[in-house]
Design an enzyme around this catalytic site. Sequence first.
Site, mmCIF file in Angstrom:
data_model
loop_
_atom_site.group_PDB
_atom_site.id
_atom_site.type_symbol
_atom_site.label_atom_id
_atom_site.label_comp_id
_atom_site.label_asym_id
_atom_site.label_seq_id
_atom_site.Cartn_x
_atom_site.Cartn_y
_atom_site.Cartn_z
ATOM 1 N N ASP A 42 -44.303 -19.142 11.382
ATOM 2 C CA ASP A 42 -43.592 -19.344 10.121
ATOM 3 C C ASP A 42 -43.902 -18.268 9.088
ATOM 4 O O ASP A 42 -43.716 -18.475 7.893
ATOM 5 C CB ASP A 42 -43.924 -20.718 9.542
ATOM 6 C CG ASP A 42 -45.416 -20.900 9.280
ATOM 7 O OD1 ASP A 42 -46.202 -20.039 9.746
ATOM 8 O OD2 ASP A 42 -45.796 -21.890 8.629
ATOM 9 N N HIS A 245 -44.670 10.512 17.856
ATOM 10 C CA HIS A 245 -44.620 9.275 17.080
ATOM 11 C C HIS A 245 -45.889 8.457 17.332
ATOM 12 O O HIS A 245 -45.831 7.256 17.602
ATOM 13 C CB HIS A 245 -43.368 8.466 17.422
ATOM 14 C CG HIS A 245 -42.120 9.036 16.830
ATOM 15 N ND1 HIS A 245 -40.858 8.601 17.170
ATOM 16 C CD2 HIS A 245 -41.931 10.015 15.912
ATOM 17 C CE1 HIS A 245 -39.949 9.295 16.489
ATOM 18 N NE2 HIS A 245 -40.571 10.150 15.723
ATOM 19 N N ASP A 262 -48.391 12.544 9.042
ATOM 20 C CA ASP A 262 -46.951 12.445 8.759
ATOM 21 C C ASP A 262 -46.757 11.122 8.033
ATOM 22 O O ASP A 262 -46.820 10.050 8.642
ATOM 23 C CB ASP A 262 -46.164 12.488 10.066
ATOM 24 C CG ASP A 262 -44.659 12.513 9.863
ATOM 25 O OD1 ASP A 262 -44.198 12.121 8.774
ATOM 26 O OD2 ASP A 262 -43.937 12.915 10.799
ATOM 27 N N ASP A 273 -40.845 12.245 2.908
ATOM 28 C CA ASP A 273 -41.279 12.453 4.294
ATOM 29 C C ASP A 273 -42.021 13.786 4.354
ATOM 30 O O ASP A 273 -41.395 14.846 4.269
ATOM 31 C CB ASP A 273 -40.051 12.456 5.214
ATOM 32 C CG ASP A 273 -40.422 12.464 6.689
ATOM 33 O OD1 ASP A 273 -41.622 12.446 7.011
ATOM 34 O OD2 ASP A 273 -39.488 12.485 7.521
ATOM 35 N N HIS A 352 -38.636 18.885 19.352
ATOM 36 C CA HIS A 352 -37.748 18.158 18.453
ATOM 37 C C HIS A 352 -36.940 19.125 17.599
ATOM 38 O O HIS A 352 -37.171 20.336 17.593
ATOM 39 C CB HIS A 352 -38.544 17.188 17.567
ATOM 40 C CG HIS A 352 -39.625 17.829 16.752
ATOM 41 N ND1 HIS A 352 -39.392 18.478 15.559
ATOM 42 C CD2 HIS A 352 -40.968 17.911 16.963
ATOM 43 C CE1 HIS A 352 -40.529 18.925 15.068
ATOM 44 N NE2 HIS A 352 -41.506 18.607 15.893
ATOM 45 N N HIS A 356 -33.935 16.416 9.382
ATOM 46 C CA HIS A 356 -32.976 15.311 9.357
ATOM 47 C C HIS A 356 -32.636 15.004 7.907
ATOM 48 O O HIS A 356 -33.368 15.355 6.979
ATOM 49 C CB HIS A 356 -33.573 14.067 10.038
ATOM 50 C CG HIS A 356 -34.923 13.669 9.509
ATOM 51 N ND1 HIS A 356 -35.095 12.982 8.333
ATOM 52 C CD2 HIS A 356 -36.180 13.883 9.996
ATOM 53 C CE1 HIS A 356 -36.378 12.775 8.115
ATOM 54 N NE2 HIS A 356 -37.066 13.325 9.096
ATOM 55 N N HIS A 363 -34.629 8.564 8.024
ATOM 56 C CA HIS A 363 -33.629 9.284 8.819
ATOM 57 C C HIS A 363 -32.283 8.815 8.281
ATOM 58 O O HIS A 363 -31.693 7.856 8.776
ATOM 59 C CB HIS A 363 -33.771 8.996 10.314
ATOM 60 C CG HIS A 363 -35.029 9.567 10.901
ATOM 61 N ND1 HIS A 363 -35.667 9.032 11.990
ATOM 62 C CD2 HIS A 363 -35.776 10.631 10.532
ATOM 63 C CE1 HIS A 363 -36.742 9.735 12.273
ATOM 64 N NE2 HIS A 363 -36.834 10.712 11.401
ATOM 65 N N GLU A 386 -39.062 20.642 9.296
ATOM 66 C CA GLU A 386 -40.324 20.222 9.914
ATOM 67 C C GLU A 386 -40.559 20.845 11.295
ATOM 68 O O GLU A 386 -40.607 20.142 12.300
ATOM 69 C CB GLU A 386 -40.364 18.703 10.028
ATOM 70 C CG GLU A 386 -39.139 18.072 10.693
ATOM 71 C CD GLU A 386 -39.306 16.572 10.899
ATOM 72 O OE1 GLU A 386 -40.343 16.168 11.452
ATOM 73 O OE2 GLU A 386 -38.412 15.830 10.504
ATOM 74 N N TYR A 390 -46.913 21.890 19.786
ATOM 75 C CA TYR A 390 -47.753 20.875 20.395
ATOM 76 C C TYR A 390 -48.158 21.367 21.789
ATOM 77 O O TYR A 390 -47.312 21.447 22.688
ATOM 78 C CB TYR A 390 -46.998 19.548 20.509
ATOM 79 C CG TYR A 390 -46.253 19.207 19.230
ATOM 80 C CD1 TYR A 390 -46.875 18.530 18.188
ATOM 81 C CD2 TYR A 390 -44.920 19.612 19.052
ATOM 82 C CE1 TYR A 390 -46.194 18.255 17.009
ATOM 83 C CE2 TYR A 390 -44.233 19.340 17.881
ATOM 84 C CZ TYR A 390 -44.873 18.658 16.859
ATOM 85 O OH TYR A 390 -44.200 18.401 15.698
ATOM 86 N N ARG A 408 -47.663 20.225 12.770
ATOM 87 C CA ARG A 408 -46.319 20.088 12.206
ATOM 88 C C ARG A 408 -46.439 20.242 10.695
ATOM 89 O O ARG A 408 -47.417 19.770 10.094
ATOM 90 C CB ARG A 408 -45.697 18.739 12.557
ATOM 91 C CG ARG A 408 -44.273 18.569 12.045
ATOM 92 C CD ARG A 408 -43.542 17.421 12.735
ATOM 93 N NE ARG A 408 -44.109 16.106 12.495
ATOM 94 C CZ ARG A 408 -44.786 15.409 13.410
ATOM 95 N NH1 ARG A 408 -44.995 15.919 14.626
ATOM 96 N NH2 ARG A 408 -45.272 14.213 13.121
ATOM 97 N N GLU A 410 -43.984 19.705 7.286
ATOM 98 C CA GLU A 410 -42.695 19.120 6.904
ATOM 99 C C GLU A 410 -42.598 18.988 5.388
ATOM 100 O O GLU A 410 -43.518 18.499 4.738
ATOM 101 C CB GLU A 410 -42.551 17.742 7.541
ATOM 102 C CG GLU A 410 -41.277 17.006 7.188
ATOM 103 C CD GLU A 410 -41.191 15.671 7.885
ATOM 104 O OE1 GLU A 410 -40.074 15.137 8.012
ATOM 105 O OE2 GLU A 410 -42.252 15.135 8.309
#
Length: 441
Positions: A42, A245, A262, A273, A352, A356, A363, A386, A390, A408, A410
């Site tokens: 609940d 991710h 990130d 972002d 990637h 975006h 996104h 970004e 890797y 990375r 960004e």
Amino acid sequence: MRPMTAHWRKALARRRRQLMQAAGDGAILILPAAPERVRSRDTHYPYRQDSDFWYLTGCDEPDAVLVLVPGRAHGEAILFCRERDPAREAWDGPMLGPEDAMEALGLDDAYPVSDIDDILPGLLEGRRRVHYHLGRDADFDLKLIGWINRVRAQVRQGAQPPQEFLELGHLLDEMRLFKSADEIKLMQRAADISVEAHRAAMRAARAGVHEYELQAELERVFRLHDAQPAYASIVGAGANACVLHYRANAAKSRAGELVLVDAGAEYRGYAADITRTFPVDGRFGKAQRALHDLVCAAQAAALAQARPGVPYEAGHRAAVETLTDGLLSLGLLKGTLKTALADGAYKRYYRHKTGHWLGLDVHDVGEYRIDGASRLLEPGMVFTIEPGLYVPADDATVEAKWRGIGIRIEDDVLVTDDGHRVLTGALERSADDVERLMAGG
């Protein structure tokens, strides 16, 4: 619900009018609020309003439906919402209620959502086109079909049911892609909060710190400024940074490792972002710095393409060429630049795209291609840039010094009339600046 200024009520009304003008006479537009989601038994997940519904109403309650009826004599913008219930408000807090919704949100009419079965079929009757997000909410889909079938059942009595369903996103996504001055102010605020949060995480870094401790620093700053995470924060130390991710955020960092963060704040519905990669003990190693400098150069190359009239994909192509050339120079790739680009050899270390759209969703909505071609950038668009690299920890084809490095960088970029503005540009980016910040500078 937060009090709304007259300025924002007018802005919401303008958006609704613009959308109805695009839909045209004979249309009806129907948009339900996001449903509540059960987390366990609940208890519910924290409520997050549907971005389209928020964009048009500023209402953050569930169990509501916005109906726009262009040209309706008795009012075009109608809200169905929960009635006020003192017993329920004692548990969950104040509710808007139909009586206050019209003035609070600048609407033409409001009814209890419990009356929607009786009222909505009459609003559908005589409308030729229904604009709706079909397939987004299966339960509401069935309700809408039931209301339309009730109108169809009255055809012999002269009722005129809608003849066409159209995807609401075809109109609304394009509106949301272009940010107003008011939206940009909110996005800048989200960016500023996120910059402060990333600095707090960098300053808290030390060998042995857990990823979740750095996440706690980030999100403490978000909440300190009445914001919340725009998405699940990613904090990856060492080889975890190579997981795009990564979500666990549970590992302990080790001396000599990099940490990729990130994370972005959501402020009044609008997202920031940001990604930065920094050495946990404050100093980049030689190989780490080489790759970090290369990612910085790729971002600069992409940023140079952020201006009106340039294809959106030009930034990605510029970043890819810069990364590929650098990887060849460092020996991580072999052959010529032309061959490496044609074969996609860079995808081994860069998996990637370079950005975006950004807005109410991290996104955000909006087409990237029109008639098969990359769309041209225009003022008011906001997107991320970004690039990253890797190198898997188990990549035996490269020297050991490169293995397990994930980087990375960004930032959030607004296209302006004469170029661009980096909303997150205040945050340290270069290796030298990052080291200076972490040293207390």
